[in-house]
Motif scaffolding. Structure first.
Motif, PDB file in Angstrom:
ATOM      1  N   TYR A   9     -35.274 -26.018   5.780  1.00 32.08           N
ATOM      2  CA  TYR A   9     -35.869 -24.697   5.878  1.00 32.08           C
ATOM      3  C   TYR A   9     -36.554 -24.551   7.228  1.00 32.08           C
ATOM      4  CZ  TYR A   9     -34.956 -24.078   0.960  1.00 32.08           C
ATOM      5  OH  TYR A   9     -34.329 -23.944  -0.254  1.00 32.08           O
ATOM      6  N   HIS A  11     -39.256 -22.241   9.512  1.00 32.22           N
ATOM      7  CA  HIS A  11     -40.335 -21.258   9.469  1.00 32.22           C
ATOM      8  C   HIS A  11     -40.612 -20.853  10.906  1.00 32.22           C
ATOM      9  CE1 HIS A  11     -44.816 -20.263   8.563  1.00 32.22           C
ATOM     10  NE2 HIS A  11     -44.072 -19.177   8.630  1.00 32.22           N
ATOM     11  N   HIS A  58     -43.447 -13.597  10.280  1.00 32.95           N
ATOM     12  CA  HIS A  58     -43.068 -14.914   9.784  1.00 32.95           C
ATOM     13  C   HIS A  58     -41.691 -14.787   9.133  1.00 32.95           C
ATOM     14  CE1 HIS A  58     -47.163 -16.844   9.865  1.00 32.95           C
ATOM     15  NE2 HIS A  58     -47.467 -15.566  10.001  1.00 32.95           N
ATOM     16  N   LEU A  60     -39.018 -17.207   6.937  1.00 31.62           N
ATOM     17  CA  LEU A  60     -38.650 -18.460   6.284  1.00 31.62           C
ATOM     18  C   LEU A  60     -37.187 -18.340   5.897  1.00 31.62           C
ATOM     19  CD1 LEU A  60     -39.438 -21.233   5.128  1.00 31.62           C
ATOM     20  CD2 LEU A  60     -39.988 -20.060   2.982  1.00 31.62           C
TER      21      LEU A  60
END
Length: 70
Positions: A9, A11, A58, A60
Protein backbone atom coordinates in the motif's frame (compact mmCIF):
# COMPACT_ATOMS: atom_id res chain seq x y z
CA UNK A 1 3.99 -25.15 -6.22
CA UNK A 2 3.68 -22.59 -3.39
CA UNK A 3 2.59 -19.11 -4.29
CA UNK A 4 3.79 -15.96 -2.59
CA UNK A 5 1.19 -13.22 -2.16
CA UNK A 6 1.84 -9.72 -0.98
CA UNK A 7 0.05 -6.40 -0.86
CA UNK A 8 1.92 -3.12 -0.96
CA UNK A 9 0.00 0.00 0.00
CA UNK A 10 1.19 3.50 -0.87
CA UNK A 11 0.28 6.57 1.17
CA UNK A 12 0.98 9.78 -0.74
CA UNK A 13 0.58 13.16 0.92
CA UNK A 14 0.96 16.49 -0.79
CA UNK A 15 -0.21 20.07 -0.36
CA UNK A 16 -1.19 23.00 -2.52
CA UNK A 17 1.41 25.58 -3.44
CA UNK A 18 2.29 27.70 -0.39
CA UNK A 19 -0.48 25.79 1.45
CA UNK A 20 -3.04 28.10 -0.13
CA UNK A 21 -6.53 26.78 0.74
CA UNK A 22 -7.65 26.12 -2.85
CA UNK A 23 -9.77 23.19 -1.69
CA UNK A 24 -12.12 25.14 0.61
CA UNK A 25 -15.15 24.57 -1.60
CA UNK A 26 -16.54 21.13 -0.71
CA UNK A 27 -17.90 20.33 -4.18
CA UNK A 28 -14.60 21.30 -5.88
CA UNK A 29 -12.67 19.28 -3.28
CA UNK A 30 -14.83 16.21 -4.04
CA UNK A 31 -14.19 16.65 -7.79
CA UNK A 32 -10.44 16.77 -7.19
CA UNK A 33 -10.53 13.68 -4.96
CA UNK A 34 -12.68 11.79 -7.49
CA UNK A 35 -10.29 12.74 -10.30
CA UNK A 36 -7.24 11.56 -8.35
CA UNK A 37 -9.00 8.32 -7.44
CA UNK A 38 -9.85 7.74 -11.10
CA UNK A 39 -6.24 8.38 -12.17
CA UNK A 40 -4.98 5.93 -9.56
CA UNK A 41 -7.49 3.27 -10.63
CA UNK A 42 -6.69 3.80 -14.33
CA UNK A 43 -3.03 3.09 -13.54
CA UNK A 44 -3.96 -0.26 -11.97
CA UNK A 45 -3.35 1.03 -8.44
CA UNK A 46 -6.78 0.73 -6.82
CA UNK A 47 -7.40 3.66 -4.53
CA UNK A 48 -8.50 2.70 -1.04
CA UNK A 49 -9.11 6.23 0.19
CA UNK A 50 -8.59 9.75 -1.15
CA UNK A 51 -9.17 12.64 1.21
CA UNK A 52 -7.74 15.74 2.76
CA UNK A 53 -8.71 19.25 3.66
CA UNK A 54 -8.34 22.83 2.42
CA UNK A 55 -4.67 22.62 1.44
CA UNK A 56 -3.57 18.98 1.58
CA UNK A 57 -4.46 15.68 -0.04
CA UNK A 58 -3.87 12.11 1.12
CA UNK A 59 -4.09 9.14 -1.23
CA UNK A 60 -4.01 5.54 0.00
CA UNK A 61 -3.76 3.06 -2.85
CA UNK A 62 -2.60 -0.46 -3.46
CA UNK A 63 0.44 -0.89 -5.64
CA UNK A 64 -0.07 -2.92 -8.79
CA UNK A 65 2.16 -5.96 -9.31
CA UNK A 66 2.51 -4.92 -12.96
CA UNK A 67 4.34 -1.69 -12.07
CA UNK A 68 8.07 -1.93 -12.58
CA UNK A 69 9.69 -1.66 -9.15
CA UNK A 70 13.13 -0.65 -10.46
Amino acid sequence: MPQSLSAVYLHAIFSTKDRTPYLQNASFRKQVFDCLSSISNDNECPSVLVGGWNYNIHILSQSSPSINQH
